[in-house]
Design an enzyme around this catalytic site. Structure first.
Site, PDB file in Angstrom:
ATOM      1  N   HIS A 135     -71.866 -52.108  89.062  1.00  0.00           N
ATOM      2  CA  HIS A 135     -71.484 -51.080  88.082  1.00  0.00           C
ATOM      3  C   HIS A 135     -72.484 -50.949  86.940  1.00  0.00           C
ATOM      4  O   HIS A 135     -72.412 -50.014  86.160  1.00  0.00           O
ATOM      5  CB  HIS A 135     -70.091 -51.376  87.531  1.00  0.00           C
ATOM      6  N   TYR A 186     -98.787 -57.269 123.123  1.00  0.00           N
ATOM      7  CA  TYR A 186     -99.199 -58.643 122.789  1.00  0.00           C
ATOM      8  C   TYR A 186     -98.667 -59.084 121.405  1.00  0.00           C
ATOM      9  O   TYR A 186     -97.660 -59.795 121.324  1.00  0.00           O
ATOM     10  CB  TYR A 186    -100.723 -58.747 122.865  1.00  0.00           C
ATOM     11  N   ASP A 187     -99.295 -58.593 120.305  1.00  0.00           N
ATOM     12  CA  ASP A 187     -98.907 -59.062 118.967  1.00  0.00           C
ATOM     13  C   ASP A 187     -97.477 -58.663 118.620  1.00  0.00           C
ATOM     14  O   ASP A 187     -97.107 -57.501 118.746  1.00  0.00           O
ATOM     15  CB  ASP A 187     -99.832 -58.465 117.900  1.00  0.00           C
ATOM     16  N   ASP A 225     -77.104 -47.757  80.348  1.00  0.00           N
ATOM     17  CA  ASP A 225     -75.729 -47.735  80.834  1.00  0.00           C
ATOM     18  C   ASP A 225     -75.779 -47.451  82.329  1.00  0.00           C
ATOM     19  O   ASP A 225     -76.507 -46.556  82.754  1.00  0.00           O
ATOM     20  CB  ASP A 225     -74.958 -46.605  80.117  1.00  0.00           C
ATOM     21  N   TYR A 265     -68.078 -66.558  83.036  1.00  0.00           N
ATOM     22  CA  TYR A 265     -67.928 -65.174  82.596  1.00  0.00           C
ATOM     23  C   TYR A 265     -68.714 -64.907  81.305  1.00  0.00           C
ATOM     24  O   TYR A 265     -69.643 -64.114  81.271  1.00  0.00           O
ATOM     25  CB  TYR A 265     -66.446 -64.836  82.429  1.00  0.00           C
TER      26      TYR A 265
HETATM   27  C1  GDG Z   1     -69.215 -50.389  83.131  1.00  0.00           C
HETATM   28  C2  GDG Z   1     -70.675 -49.955  82.983  1.00  0.00           C
HETATM   29  C3  GDG Z   1     -70.085 -47.826  84.164  1.00  0.00           C
HETATM   30  C4  GDG Z   1     -62.840 -46.840  76.055  1.00  0.00           C
HETATM   31  N1  GDG Z   1     -62.185 -46.956  74.913  1.00  0.00           N
HETATM   32  C5  GDG Z   1     -60.885 -46.872  75.175  1.00  0.00           C
HETATM   33  C6  GDG Z   1     -60.739 -46.682  76.532  1.00  0.00           C
HETATM   34  N2  GDG Z   1     -61.973 -46.681  77.067  1.00  0.00           N
HETATM   35  C7  GDG Z   1     -62.291 -46.478  78.480  1.00  0.00           C
HETATM   36  C8  GDG Z   1     -63.042 -45.185  78.679  1.00  0.00           C
HETATM   37  C9  GDG Z   1     -63.787 -45.433  79.946  1.00  0.00           C
HETATM   38  C10 GDG Z   1     -64.030 -46.940  79.925  1.00  0.00           C
HETATM   39  O1  GDG Z   1     -63.165 -47.482  78.935  1.00  0.00           O
HETATM   40  C11 GDG Z   1     -65.463 -47.278  79.550  1.00  0.00           C
HETATM   41  O2  GDG Z   1     -66.268 -47.013  80.642  1.00  0.00           O
HETATM   42  P1  GDG Z   1     -67.840 -46.823  80.529  1.00  0.00           P
HETATM   43  O3  GDG Z   1     -68.345 -46.312  81.817  1.00  0.00           O
HETATM   44  O4  GDG Z   1     -68.128 -45.888  79.416  1.00  0.00           O
HETATM   45  O5  GDG Z   1     -68.472 -48.253  80.146  1.00  0.00           O
HETATM   46  P2  GDG Z   1     -68.273 -49.833  80.559  1.00  0.00           P
HETATM   47  O6  GDG Z   1     -66.976 -50.351  80.119  1.00  0.00           O
HETATM   48  O7  GDG Z   1     -69.435 -50.515  79.970  1.00  0.00           O
HETATM   49  O8  GDG Z   1     -68.327 -49.878  82.145  1.00  0.00           O
HETATM   50  C12 GDG Z   1     -70.740 -48.435  82.930  1.00  0.00           C
HETATM   51  C13 GDG Z   1     -68.700 -48.400  84.386  1.00  0.00           C
HETATM   52  O9  GDG Z   1     -68.728 -49.830  84.393  1.00  0.00           O
HETATM   53  C14 GDG Z   1     -68.105 -47.927  85.704  1.00  0.00           C
HETATM   54  O10 GDG Z   1     -68.905 -48.259  86.785  1.00  0.00           O
HETATM   55  O11 GDG Z   1     -69.976 -46.440  83.971  1.00  0.00           O
HETATM   56  O12 GDG Z   1     -72.093 -48.026  82.853  1.00  0.00           O
HETATM   57  O13 GDG Z   1     -71.265 -50.515  81.829  1.00  0.00           O
HETATM   58  O14 GDG Z   1     -63.009 -45.118  81.067  1.00  0.00           O
HETATM   59  O15 GDG Z   1     -62.117 -44.147  78.723  1.00  0.00           O
HETATM   60  N3  GDG Z   1     -59.553 -46.520  77.119  1.00  0.00           N
HETATM   61  C15 GDG Z   1     -58.442 -46.543  76.319  1.00  0.00           C
HETATM   62  N4  GDG Z   1     -58.529 -46.764  74.989  1.00  0.00           N
HETATM   63  C16 GDG Z   1     -59.705 -46.909  74.377  1.00  0.00           C
HETATM   64  O16 GDG Z   1     -59.760 -47.113  73.169  1.00  0.00           O
HETATM   65  N5  GDG Z   1     -57.249 -46.358  76.853  1.00  0.00           N
END
Ligand code: GDG
Length: 731
Positions: free
Chosen positions: A165, A499-500, A372, A86
């Site tokens: 993702h 053929y081919d 991202d 991981y």
């Molecule tokens: C990967 C890909 C793709 C954040 N801070 C808090 C919190 N969060 C939640 C947000 C959001 C999630 O975490 C972050 O999602 P992201 O999409 O912005 O980024 P990654 O974690 O890098 O996710 C990304 C994703 O997978 C889905 O396919 O979009 O590009 O890198 O939901 O709300 N939630 C809480 N407290 C926090 O302080 N509760």
């Protein structure tokens, strides 16, 4: 009943330990919400790592039992596995390379790779313990890229979907990974491969066809006899949840607190996991630039920056955390005043209610990742803006920018541009805010997470059905027997053979594909039966076909029908054909030969062929497209047809067509058994032209008008041999 198994590195729960007792807390992640509609139903299940190391077997059993009640099945990993698979391979090889940070952060360690394989295999075992043929498996993300093919090898009947993702990088990045072919093969075990954006799809198809000896046509990759569909499925969020949260009393309390603390200040909010790909340091630089170059805004704006702890056991992340700390400290110490602090920085995870309050109160949400996959924060901000105001500044490097086109889109590397855009955002009139936000809210609501799950699963079913229908058209023993029965009963047969690619495999040099003894024997056996009329119908030049098959009792049709020769007789041309056009087309083609090393022109009596099978991969295809475009209008004027073929572009007289040629042979004569075997697009004309009762067989696996399929020339030869052996059954 077949079931669905979701697989991801982490299970969608958090486990808390308290004096030997374990509590399962639901995960707030979007993936968990979106897939909730699936894994909690009937026998469906979600498999993944529970998020902490548990070595004691009794505890493992206890947790397994608790998880089972929530349709979850754990894969327990040792600390060493977590460190190597991981933190090591996933986060120090795949993550940096896929986010274009290969040169700065990637660390290719052999032992990490070994553990990556080992853990993927462990997941496979866990799945196979419960998977049955016919089940659907949906594998998520970069930690499990080998899993689809590991599963496929053990159980070819599974329906396997894979979703990435994070971004899929361009071939130039992906090729850097020492184990690129293994990873690519791993993913291609799936039936459907999904990405957030169309750019990822393009990059993946390009990388796959360059790294492996496979073919692609549009968004379908053909690997041996399997078709794999590659598509973009932009992930959405649970928009209603975010809208409803804004009415939650707890959230309202937080909103009031924030309002009270930032009374006369415009609030700029940023929320990210700690990650170098999120552009946190660069964003601080932008903010500092604004404070320095736009002094009027001091004390009038504030940056509320939440950074959620993540992977800080990986040294690069710990280092980033320290850098952010320092930078925030410096900016605040330089610009702070008695009653104003420019940056409010929180390195911690916030409760969902606080997150919602921040989204609701932020005048501007600043989302500027360097790369991202999608970025859900931007969508959550939009979903939380129930009054249709607020401004989203969004990096063009986030997948979300492809959908949220009404955001203020910026290049995160351009500090000045982002700073100016931030000023624009702060001053945006409410009317404009509304106009943009309404559009974005519609988008986020329509393409929400349930929609995402639905279209992925629907497509996976569709792909599986397509594969099955192809499979039923493959000539297995039952179909073969029924063809033999028909054949044996008939007295006057005509058999068209390309053929081919049909009787012989493709060779890198066209003149290498000479007929061998085995092929002559098959033809002799077939033609020994006076009931059989065998016609070889090819795009090749007439003189070479005449030479090769001089001693065979077969008819020949050359150059797709421009020439024909009855057995043991002489060649005839199709009357009325002109070759006047060749001079002009030749001139154009020559410019392509000059510009594209490894390509050449083959001249036939009534056609010209530009061959590019030895050109640099990708370049040949690009030039072929260009050549087709260039010739399109001239071809039309001169009554010519352009045929994009297997590493060739052929230009020929419109009147020449294998289908027409075959039909001329069939018409008038009462054949009671008509069969045609062919592998490429020109043979489709034969399949379509022949009467409905003809046995038409496509060699290969591309979409075809033929009734049946065989996989390879050697299977085609085997069928012909079997037919020949059954020739005299009735006589
Ligand atoms: C990967 C890909 C793709 C954040 N801070 C808090 C919190 N969060 C939640 C947000 C959001 C999630 O975490 C972050 O999602 P992201 O999409 O912005 O980024 P990654 O974690 O890098 O996710 C990304 C994703 O997978 C889905 O396919 O979009 O590009 O890198 O939901 O709300 N939630 C809480 N407290 C926090 O302080 N509760």
């Amino acid at each position: 009943m077949p079931k669905t198994i979701i697989v991801s590195n982490r299970l969608p729960v958090k486990i808390q330990e308290n004096n030997g007792e374990y509590t399962l807390l639901p995960s707030e992640g979007g993936l968990a919400t979106g897939l909730g509609s699936i894994y909690k139903q009937s026998d469906n299940i979600w498999i993944g790592w529970p998020g902490l190391e548990i070595t004691d077997e009794t505890v493992q059993k206890k947790i397994t039992k608790q998880l089972k009640e929530q349709s979850l099945l754990p894969v327990f990993l040792s600390q060493e596995e977590i460190t190597e698979y991981y933190e090591g391979f996933s986060n120090e090889v795949l993550w940096p390379v896929f986010h274009y940070y290969a040169s700065t952060y990637a660390n290719y360690k052999e032992s990490n790779w070994e553990f990556y394989q080992q853990v993927n295999d462990k997941f496979k075992q866990r799945i196979l313990d419960i998977a049955k043929p016919g089940d659907t498996i949906w594998v998520h993300d970069y930690q499990l890229m080998l899993l689809p093919s590991l599963l496929r090898k053990e159980n070819p009947d599974l329906s396997i979907g894979f979703f990435l993702h994070i971004p899929f990088p361009s071939y130039e990045m992906f090729r850097l990974i020492p184990w690129r072919a293994e990873l690519m093969n791993g993913i291609l075990g799936a039936d459907l491969v999904g990405f957030h954006t169309f750019d990822d799809v393009r990059h993946f198809i390009n990388a796959s066809t360059r790294i492996l000896p496979i073919q692609s046509s549009a968004n379908i990759i053909t690997d041996g006899e399997r078709s794999i569909v590659v598509e973009s499925f932009p992930m959405g969020i649970d928009d209603k949840k975010y809208a409803e949260l804004t009415r939650d009393p707890e959230v309202k309390k937080d909103i009031k607190l924030i309002h009270d603390s930032f009374k006369n200040t415009k609030l700029i909010v940023t929320i990210d996991r700690l990650d170098y790909s999120k552009g946190i340091l660069q964003r601080l630089q932008v903010f500092e630039y604004v404070l320095e170059h736009y002094p009027d805004y001091r004390e009038k704006i504030a940056l509320y920056m939440v950074v959620v702890p993540s992977r800080d056991t990986v040294p690069q992340y710990a280092h980033l955390r320290d850098q952010i700390d320092k930078r925030v400290g410096t900016i605040n110490s330089v610009y702070r005043t008695m009653d104003w602090v420019p940056i409010h920085y929180y390195y911690r995870s916030m409760p969902l209610e606080m997150l919602s309050a921040l989204y609701s109160t932020a005048d501007v949400c600043l989302v500027t990742p360097m790369r991202d996959g999608m970025n859900l924060v931007s969508k959550e901000y939009v979903a939380s803006r129930v009054n249709n105001d607020g401004v989203l500044v969004l990096s063009e490097m986030a997948g979300a920018s492809k959908e949220l086109i009404d955001a203020l889109i910026v290049n995160p590397n351009n500090t000045v541009e982002v700073a100016q855009t931030l000023i624009q955002a702060i001053n945006m009139p409410v009317e404009e805010q509304r106009r943009r936000m309404v559009q974005m809210r519609q988008m986020v609501s329509k393409f929400n997470v349930s929609h995402w799950v639905k279209i992925f699963m629907d497509k996976l079913n569709e792909v599986k059905q397509l594969q099955r229908s192809m499979l039923t058209r493959y000539i297995g023993s039952a179909t073969e027997q029924s063809i033999i029965n028909r054949y044996a009963k008939t007295q006057k047969r005509i058999i068209f053979l390309d053929y081919d690619g049909t009787l012989v495999d493709f060779k890198p040099v066209i003149d290498q594909a000479v007929p061998d003894e085995d092929l002559y024997t098959i033809i002799d056996q077939l033609t020994e039966d006076p009931a059989n009329h065998v016609v070889l119908i090819s795009g090749r030049k007439h003189d070479i076909l005449g030479e090769w098959f001089a001693d065979c009792s077969i008819d020949l049709i050359a150059e797709h029908g421009a020439w024909f020769k009855k057995q043991h007789s002489i060649w005839h041309k199709l009357p009325g054909l002109s070759a006047q056009w060749k001079h002009d087309i030749m001139q154009v083609m020559e410019t392509y030969v000059d510009r594209t090393p490894g390509t050449f022109i083959e001249e036939k009596s009534y056609s010209l062929v530009w061959h590019y099978r030895k050109a640099q991969k990708g370049l040949g295809e690009l030039r072929a497209g260009e050549l087709m475009n260039t010739l399109k209008y001239i071809a039309n004027d001169k009554g010519l047809q352009l045929l994009p073929g297997n590493k060739v572009v052929e230009v020929k007289n419109m009147e020449i067509n294998k289908g027409k040629a075959a039909l001329t042979m069939v018409d008038g004569d009462k054949y009671d058994f008509i069969m045609a075997l062919g592998d490429d697009y020109t043979d489709e004309d034969i399949f379509k032209a022949l009467p409905d009762n003809a046995v038409t067989i496509k060699i290969g696996s591309n979409v075809s008008a033929a009734k049946f399929y065989l996989r390879t020339p050697s299977e085609a030869r085997r069928l012909l041999k079997t037919l020949a052996e059954n020739s005299f059954v009735k006589h």
